[in-house]
Design a protein around this motif. Structure first.
Motif, mmCIF file in Angstrom:
data_model
loop_
_atom_site.group_PDB
_atom_site.id
_atom_site.type_symbol
_atom_site.label_atom_id
_atom_site.label_comp_id
_atom_site.label_asym_id
_atom_site.label_seq_id
_atom_site.Cartn_x
_atom_site.Cartn_y
_atom_site.Cartn_z
ATOM 1 N N LEU A 179 0.830 -1.211 0.000
ATOM 2 C CA LEU A 179 0.000 0.000 0.000
ATOM 3 C C LEU A 179 0.864 1.261 0.000
ATOM 4 N N SER A 180 1.899 1.277 0.809
ATOM 5 C CA SER A 180 2.799 2.439 0.844
ATOM 6 C C SER A 180 3.492 2.631 -0.502
ATOM 7 N N THR A 181 3.877 1.551 -1.130
ATOM 8 C CA THR A 181 4.525 1.622 -2.441
ATOM 9 C C THR A 181 3.568 2.173 -3.490
ATOM 10 N N VAL A 182 2.332 1.754 -3.436
ATOM 11 C CA VAL A 182 1.315 2.283 -4.356
ATOM 12 C C VAL A 182 1.129 3.782 -4.125
ATOM 13 N N MET A 183 1.123 4.198 -2.868
ATOM 14 C CA MET A 183 0.970 5.626 -2.554
ATOM 15 C C MET A 183 2.160 6.431 -3.083
ATOM 16 N N ILE A 184 3.363 5.864 -3.021
ATOM 17 C CA ILE A 184 4.540 6.538 -3.578
ATOM 18 C C ILE A 184 4.328 6.780 -5.076
ATOM 19 N N GLY A 185 3.900 5.749 -5.780
ATOM 20 C CA GLY A 185 3.638 5.878 -7.214
ATOM 21 C C GLY A 185 2.547 6.889 -7.507
ATOM 22 N N ALA A 186 1.490 6.872 -6.707
ATOM 23 C CA ALA A 186 0.384 7.814 -6.911
ATOM 24 C C ALA A 186 0.842 9.262 -6.692
ATOM 25 N N VAL A 187 1.599 9.476 -5.639
ATOM 26 C CA VAL A 187 2.077 10.830 -5.343
ATOM 27 C C VAL A 187 2.978 11.338 -6.461
ATOM 28 N N LEU A 188 3.893 10.514 -6.922
ATOM 29 C CA LEU A 188 4.794 10.939 -8.001
ATOM 30 C C LEU A 188 4.032 11.210 -9.294
ATOM 31 N N THR A 189 3.030 10.396 -9.581
ATOM 32 C CA THR A 189 2.205 10.601 -10.770
ATOM 33 C C THR A 189 1.434 11.912 -10.673
ATOM 34 N N ILE A 190 0.838 12.157 -9.517
ATOM 35 C CA ILE A 190 0.072 13.391 -9.319
ATOM 36 C C ILE A 190 0.976 14.606 -9.445
ATOM 37 N N LEU A 191 2.162 14.531 -8.848
ATOM 38 C CA LEU A 191 3.096 15.652 -8.963
ATOM 39 C C LEU A 191 3.438 15.939 -10.422
ATOM 40 N N ALA A 192 3.687 14.891 -11.180
ATOM 41 C CA ALA A 192 4.006 15.080 -12.596
ATOM 42 C C ALA A 192 2.822 15.683 -13.354
ATOM 43 N N LEU A 193 1.623 15.241 -13.043
ATOM 44 C CA LEU A 193 0.436 15.723 -13.764
ATOM 45 C C LEU A 193 0.071 17.161 -13.411
ATOM 46 N N ILE A 194 0.149 17.525 -12.136
ATOM 47 C CA ILE A 194 -0.303 18.876 -11.757
ATOM 48 C C ILE A 194 0.591 19.959 -12.328
ATOM 49 N N TRP A 195 1.841 19.633 -12.575
ATOM 50 C CA TRP A 195 2.731 20.642 -13.143
ATOM 51 C C TRP A 195 2.536 20.812 -14.646
ATOM 52 N N GLN A 196 1.780 19.910 -15.281
ATOM 53 C CA GLN A 196 1.476 20.051 -16.705
ATOM 54 C C GLN A 196 0.467 21.170 -16.933
ATOM 55 N N VAL A 197 -0.554 21.237 -16.077
ATOM 56 C CA VAL A 197 -1.574 22.289 -16.139
ATOM 57 C C VAL A 197 -1.815 22.753 -14.699
ATOM 58 N N PRO A 198 -0.932 23.580 -14.171
ATOM 59 C CA PRO A 198 -1.069 23.986 -12.770
ATOM 60 C C PRO A 198 -2.219 24.963 -12.564
ATOM 61 N N PRO A 199 -2.807 24.933 -11.359
ATOM 62 C CA PRO A 199 -3.800 25.956 -11.041
ATOM 63 C C PRO A 199 -3.093 27.306 -10.874
ATOM 64 N N ASP A 200 -3.860 28.379 -10.803
ATOM 65 C CA ASP A 200 -3.254 29.712 -10.680
ATOM 66 C C ASP A 200 -2.503 29.871 -9.360
ATOM 67 N N ASP A 201 -3.033 29.320 -8.306
ATOM 68 C CA ASP A 201 -2.410 29.388 -6.979
ATOM 69 C C ASP A 201 -2.448 28.000 -6.356
ATOM 70 N N GLY A 202 -1.757 27.837 -5.257
ATOM 71 C CA GLY A 202 -1.810 26.585 -4.512
ATOM 72 C C GLY A 202 -0.860 25.514 -4.989
ATOM 73 N N ILE A 203 -0.197 25.723 -6.126
ATOM 74 C CA ILE A 203 0.689 24.697 -6.672
ATOM 75 C C ILE A 203 1.913 24.506 -5.785
ATOM 76 N N VAL A 204 2.438 25.581 -5.239
ATOM 77 C CA VAL A 204 3.619 25.488 -4.379
ATOM 78 C C VAL A 204 3.265 24.734 -3.094
ATOM 79 N N THR A 205 2.177 25.116 -2.464
ATOM 80 C CA THR A 205 1.754 24.467 -1.225
ATOM 81 C C THR A 205 1.440 22.993 -1.460
ATOM 82 N N SER A 206 0.701 22.692 -2.510
ATOM 83 C CA SER A 206 0.352 21.301 -2.813
ATOM 84 C C SER A 206 1.590 20.470 -3.118
#
Length: 180
Positions: free
Chosen positions: A17-44
């Protein structure tokens, strides 16, 4: 299946489960930087990167507990300490993911919908749903123990951090201050 085998299986499940969460977090980080919101990207990003560390530690601590459980000269207390450390690491990592998602969801809706009530309802509904699940889990976990479901210090601490996140989101929505 003996209690010892059951504990070993549980540790392996947490490693997975922890390994899956590592993969999910890295995937989300890669995706959010493709189309970042106007604010909150640094905090997230900050919250998600911290969660990555806690999930990696959870894998390490659970792996160490599994290794120690297979050793003949190790006390159950030592194994339990590693499992507890892994549990706290996973829980804090998960809390950071929950707060990061709350901020991301809010900021994306703010970008596309503006300061409409639906923008504020998303993080509230998301966090309240998570709290209900935690409360039900605590009810099951502490069944038969008076007030056990609300006395879990670690879960109450995690919920407190999530409440602080929600307060920050509400302040941002009403433009008291903005999330960086």
């Amino acid at each position: 299946m003996s209690g010892e085998e059951s504990q070993e299986l549980n540790v392996k499940d947490w490693i997975t489960l922890s390994t899956v969460m590592i993969g999910a977090v890295l995937t989300i980080l890669a995706l959010i930087w493709q189309v970042p919101p106007d604010d909150g990207i640094v905090t997230s990003t900050f919250l998600l990167m911290l969660s990555f560390i806690f999930f990696v530690n959870s894998v390490s601590a659970n792996s160490k507990a599994n290794f120690e459980a297979n050793s003949r000269d190790v006390s159950k207390e030592r194994i339990k300490r590693f499992v507890t450390f892994a549990e706290y690491s996973f829980g804090l990592g998960f809390t950071l993911v929950i707060t990061g998602f709350s901020i991301l969801g809010y900021e994306y809706l703010l970008k596309y919908e503006g300061r409409e009530i639906i923008t504020l309802i998303l993080p509230i509904a998301f966090l309240v749903t998570a709290w209900i699940v935690v409360f039900i889990y605590n009810l099951i976990n502490y069944f038969g123990k008076p007030l056990g479901a609300i006395r879990s210090l670690k879960r109450n601490l995690w919920i407190l951090l999530e409440i602080i996140c929600l307060i920050i989101i509400i302040f941002d929505f009403f433009e008291v201050f903005t999330i960086p």
